[in-house]
Design a protein around this motif. Structure first.
Motif, PDB file in Angstrom:
ATOM      1  N   PRO A 129       0.829  -1.213   0.000  1.00  0.00           N
ATOM      2  CA  PRO A 129       0.000   0.000   0.000  1.00  0.00           C
ATOM      3  C   PRO A 129       0.858   1.255   0.000  1.00  0.00           C
ATOM      4  O   PRO A 129       1.865   1.332   0.703  1.00  0.00           O
ATOM      5  CB  PRO A 129      -0.802  -0.136   1.297  1.00  0.00           C
ATOM      6  CG  PRO A 129       0.026  -1.020   2.177  1.00  0.00           C
ATOM      7  CD  PRO A 129       0.719  -1.967   1.257  1.00  0.00           C
ATOM      8  N   GLU A 130       0.471   2.211  -0.793  1.00  0.00           N
ATOM      9  CA  GLU A 130       1.192   3.465  -0.882  1.00  0.00           C
ATOM     10  C   GLU A 130       0.201   4.615  -0.929  1.00  0.00           C
ATOM     11  O   GLU A 130      -0.908   4.475  -1.450  1.00  0.00           O
ATOM     12  CB  GLU A 130       2.085   3.503  -2.133  1.00  0.00           C
ATOM     13  CG  GLU A 130       3.263   2.565  -2.080  1.00  0.00           C
ATOM     14  CD  GLU A 130       4.242   2.830  -3.218  1.00  0.00           C
ATOM     15  OE1 GLU A 130       3.969   3.757  -4.010  1.00  0.00           O
ATOM     16  OE2 GLU A 130       5.254   2.140  -3.304  1.00  0.00           O
ATOM     17  N   SER A 131       0.615   5.740  -0.419  1.00  0.00           N
ATOM     18  CA  SER A 131      -0.238   6.917  -0.460  1.00  0.00           C
ATOM     19  C   SER A 131      -0.458   7.341  -1.903  1.00  0.00           C
ATOM     20  O   SER A 131       0.484   7.415  -2.696  1.00  0.00           O
ATOM     21  CB  SER A 131       0.427   8.062   0.321  1.00  0.00           C
ATOM     22  OG  SER A 131      -0.343   9.237   0.230  1.00  0.00           O
ATOM     23  N   GLY A 132      -1.710   7.575  -2.254  1.00  0.00           N
ATOM     24  CA  GLY A 132      -2.025   8.002  -3.614  1.00  0.00           C
ATOM     25  C   GLY A 132      -2.216   6.868  -4.584  1.00  0.00           C
ATOM     26  O   GLY A 132      -2.521   7.112  -5.755  1.00  0.00           O
ATOM     27  N   ALA A 133      -2.040   5.611  -4.146  1.00  0.00           N
ATOM     28  CA  ALA A 133      -2.239   4.466  -5.043  1.00  0.00           C
ATOM     29  C   ALA A 133      -3.726   4.331  -5.378  1.00  0.00           C
ATOM     30  O   ALA A 133      -4.597   4.718  -4.598  1.00  0.00           O
ATOM     31  CB  ALA A 133      -1.708   3.189  -4.411  1.00  0.00           C
ATOM     32  N   ARG A 134      -3.991   3.754  -6.521  1.00  0.00           N
ATOM     33  CA  ARG A 134      -5.371   3.619  -7.010  1.00  0.00           C
ATOM     34  C   ARG A 134      -5.617   2.171  -7.399  1.00  0.00           C
ATOM     35  O   ARG A 134      -4.900   1.600  -8.213  1.00  0.00           O
ATOM     36  CB  ARG A 134      -5.571   4.552  -8.210  1.00  0.00           C
ATOM     37  CG  ARG A 134      -6.962   4.503  -8.840  1.00  0.00           C
ATOM     38  CD  ARG A 134      -7.076   5.588  -9.900  1.00  0.00           C
ATOM     39  NE  ARG A 134      -8.378   5.557 -10.567  1.00  0.00           N
ATOM     40  CZ  ARG A 134      -8.621   4.911 -11.708  1.00  0.00           C
ATOM     41  NH1 ARG A 134      -7.629   4.252 -12.313  1.00  0.00           N
ATOM     42  NH2 ARG A 134      -9.813   4.915 -12.248  1.00  0.00           N
ATOM     43  N   GLN A 191      -9.857   3.294  -0.603  1.00  0.00           N
ATOM     44  CA  GLN A 191      -8.854   2.598   0.205  1.00  0.00           C
ATOM     45  C   GLN A 191      -9.451   1.940   1.438  1.00  0.00           C
ATOM     46  O   GLN A 191      -8.941   0.915   1.901  1.00  0.00           O
ATOM     47  CB  GLN A 191      -7.738   3.571   0.610  1.00  0.00           C
ATOM     48  CG  GLN A 191      -6.801   3.916  -0.537  1.00  0.00           C
ATOM     49  CD  GLN A 191      -5.432   4.365  -0.062  1.00  0.00           C
ATOM     50  OE1 GLN A 191      -5.103   4.281   1.113  1.00  0.00           O
ATOM     51  NE2 GLN A 191      -4.629   4.860  -0.985  1.00  0.00           N
ATOM     52  N   ASP A 192     -10.547   2.493   1.977  1.00  0.00           N
ATOM     53  CA  ASP A 192     -11.139   1.853   3.144  1.00  0.00           C
ATOM     54  C   ASP A 192     -11.880   0.565   2.786  1.00  0.00           C
ATOM     55  O   ASP A 192     -12.347  -0.156   3.670  1.00  0.00           O
ATOM     56  CB  ASP A 192     -12.086   2.811   3.880  1.00  0.00           C
ATOM     57  CG  ASP A 192     -13.227   3.301   2.993  1.00  0.00           C
ATOM     58  OD1 ASP A 192     -13.288   2.923   1.803  1.00  0.00           O
ATOM     59  OD2 ASP A 192     -14.063   4.092   3.488  1.00  0.00           O
ATOM     60  N   TRP A 243     -10.302  -1.643   0.578  1.00  0.00           N
ATOM     61  CA  TRP A 243      -9.268  -2.601   0.184  1.00  0.00           C
ATOM     62  C   TRP A 243      -9.274  -3.773   1.167  1.00  0.00           C
ATOM     63  O   TRP A 243      -9.348  -3.607   2.376  1.00  0.00           O
ATOM     64  CB  TRP A 243      -7.896  -1.951   0.177  1.00  0.00           C
ATOM     65  CG  TRP A 243      -7.717  -0.930  -0.914  1.00  0.00           C
ATOM     66  CD1 TRP A 243      -8.669  -0.480  -1.785  1.00  0.00           C
ATOM     67  CD2 TRP A 243      -6.524  -0.223  -1.235  1.00  0.00           C
ATOM     68  NE1 TRP A 243      -8.145   0.462  -2.639  1.00  0.00           N
ATOM     69  CE2 TRP A 243      -6.823   0.642  -2.324  1.00  0.00           C
ATOM     70  CE3 TRP A 243      -5.226  -0.216  -0.719  1.00  0.00           C
ATOM     71  CZ2 TRP A 243      -5.871   1.488  -2.896  1.00  0.00           C
ATOM     72  CZ3 TRP A 243      -4.287   0.625  -1.279  1.00  0.00           C
ATOM     73  CH2 TRP A 243      -4.601   1.457  -2.362  1.00  0.00           C
ATOM     74  N   SER A 256       0.071   3.629  -9.506  1.00  0.00           N
ATOM     75  CA  SER A 256       0.692   4.699  -8.738  1.00  0.00           C
ATOM     76  C   SER A 256       1.565   5.479  -9.697  1.00  0.00           C
ATOM     77  O   SER A 256       2.189   4.906 -10.600  1.00  0.00           O
ATOM     78  CB  SER A 256       1.536   4.135  -7.590  1.00  0.00           C
ATOM     79  OG  SER A 256       2.284   5.156  -6.964  1.00  0.00           O
TER      80      SER A 256
END
Length: 340
Positions: A143-148, A158-159, A161, A178
């Protein structure tokens, strides 16, 4: 057409109440509470809801959903929202309907006791779609910030996933994107009413491939060294040359023996130079000796080449001594001698 009856009167009772009831605890904690609808908004919401209901009953779902959305825009009632989800279902947009029913259930839970039945109805009708959809849970391993993340072309918040997410049965494409890394993707083959769980992640710098496990599938591919397992081409060539050499020696032994037998027979029967009528046997003896000689040469070369290739195929980090092979011919023996 399948419809459920949620009393329109419930909306009529609920909408005016919004103008006199204070905010619930959940609303009071929100940063900015929604403004209380005006009497004009309530009247317009009723009008749009009635129009949508009439269109829904006659199967005109595309037009009905416009009226229900217009009603919801005036007054955020879970009742009109419920019919938006129902219209999507009847229009065949099952994934959108499933997600909309979920929103209705969540909205009704915070909208007060008077909408409790609407919330329960939304859950029931959502669950009825399970037999027509497939539910896919995707565990994002990197997981990474801004990933789609998208499942079947629909973006997953993301909530959500790692939680069951609806998709149409058949081939379901899963994609993780990303801006900083190459996308990872995989495909699943699913059936209606089926639930599946898969994992996906961005490529590791060491492997150069995405984590597309499951099943995938999928697989985003894995890198690494190749050729560390299995027999090398040089080793295979060594065995092939050695086999050819052994075959040559067998040929030498067989035809050499036949040539000797022919020679002994001619010597015993002729006692000296053979007459013309035995010329065929003489020629046969010469042919057998020629084949034996060729077999000897092939055997010697094949075994020597096989031994050399075998030495060269040993591990590269070991420096073998220079290979040396030689043919040894004696009065009663034939062989190959060498150092490895």
């Amino acid at each position: 057409m399948r419809t459920r009856t949620t009393a329109i009167a419930a909306l009529f009772v609920a909408l005016p109440a919004l103008s006199v009831l204070g905010p619930t605890d959940a609303h009071a904690q929100a940063p900015a509470a929604a403004a209380t609808p005006s009497a004009a908004d309530v009247a317009e919401a009723k009008k749009k809801f009635e129009a949508g209901s009439n269109l829904f009953k006659t199967g005109k779902f595309e037009k009905a959903i416009e009226e229900f959305r217009a009603s919801y825009a005036k007054v955020n009632s879970p009742n009109s929202h419920l019919y938006v989800a129902r219209c999507l279902r009847e229009m065949g947009k099952l994934v959108d309907a499933y997600l909309e029913f979920e929103k209705v259930a969540a909205e009704a839970q915070t909208a007060g006791e008077k909408y409790a039945q609407t919330g329960e109805t939304a859950k029931v009708e959502r669950d009825e779609l399970n037999t027509k959809l497939t539910l896919v849970s995707v565990d994002v391993t990197t997981p990474e910030s801004g990933a789609r993340l998208t499942i079947g072309g629909v973006e997953v918040p993301q909530d959500r996933w790692g939680k069951p997410f609806p998709a149409m049965p058949g081939t379901v494409d899963i994609r993780l994107e990303s801006g900083a890394k190459p996308a990872a993707s995989q495909s699943l083959t699913t059936a209606a009413g089926e639930s599946k769980t898969v994992s996906i992640g961005f490529a590791s710098p060491k492997t150069g491939g995405g984590d597309g496990s499951g099943d995938g599938s999928g697989d985003g591919g894995s890198g690494g060294e190749t050729g560390s397992k299995g027999m090398s081409g040089m080793r295979i060539g060594a065995f092939a040359a050695g086999g050819l050499g052994v075959a040559g020696f067998v040929t030498f032994a067989v035809f050499g023996s036949m040539s000797n037998a022919t020679y002994d027979d001619l010597k015993a029967t002729c006692g000296g130079p053979c007459p013309a009528d035995r010329q065929g046997d003489v020629d046969k003896g010469k042919m057998q000796q020629t084949v034996a000689n060729v077999g000897l040469i092939v055997g010697a070369v094949g075994v020597a080449a096989g031994a050399t290739l075998f030495v060269l195929s040993l591990k590269k980090d070991k420096k073998p001594e220079a290979a040396h092979t030689e043919l040894v011919v004696g009065p009663a023996h034939l062989g190959v001698r060498g150092t490895f």
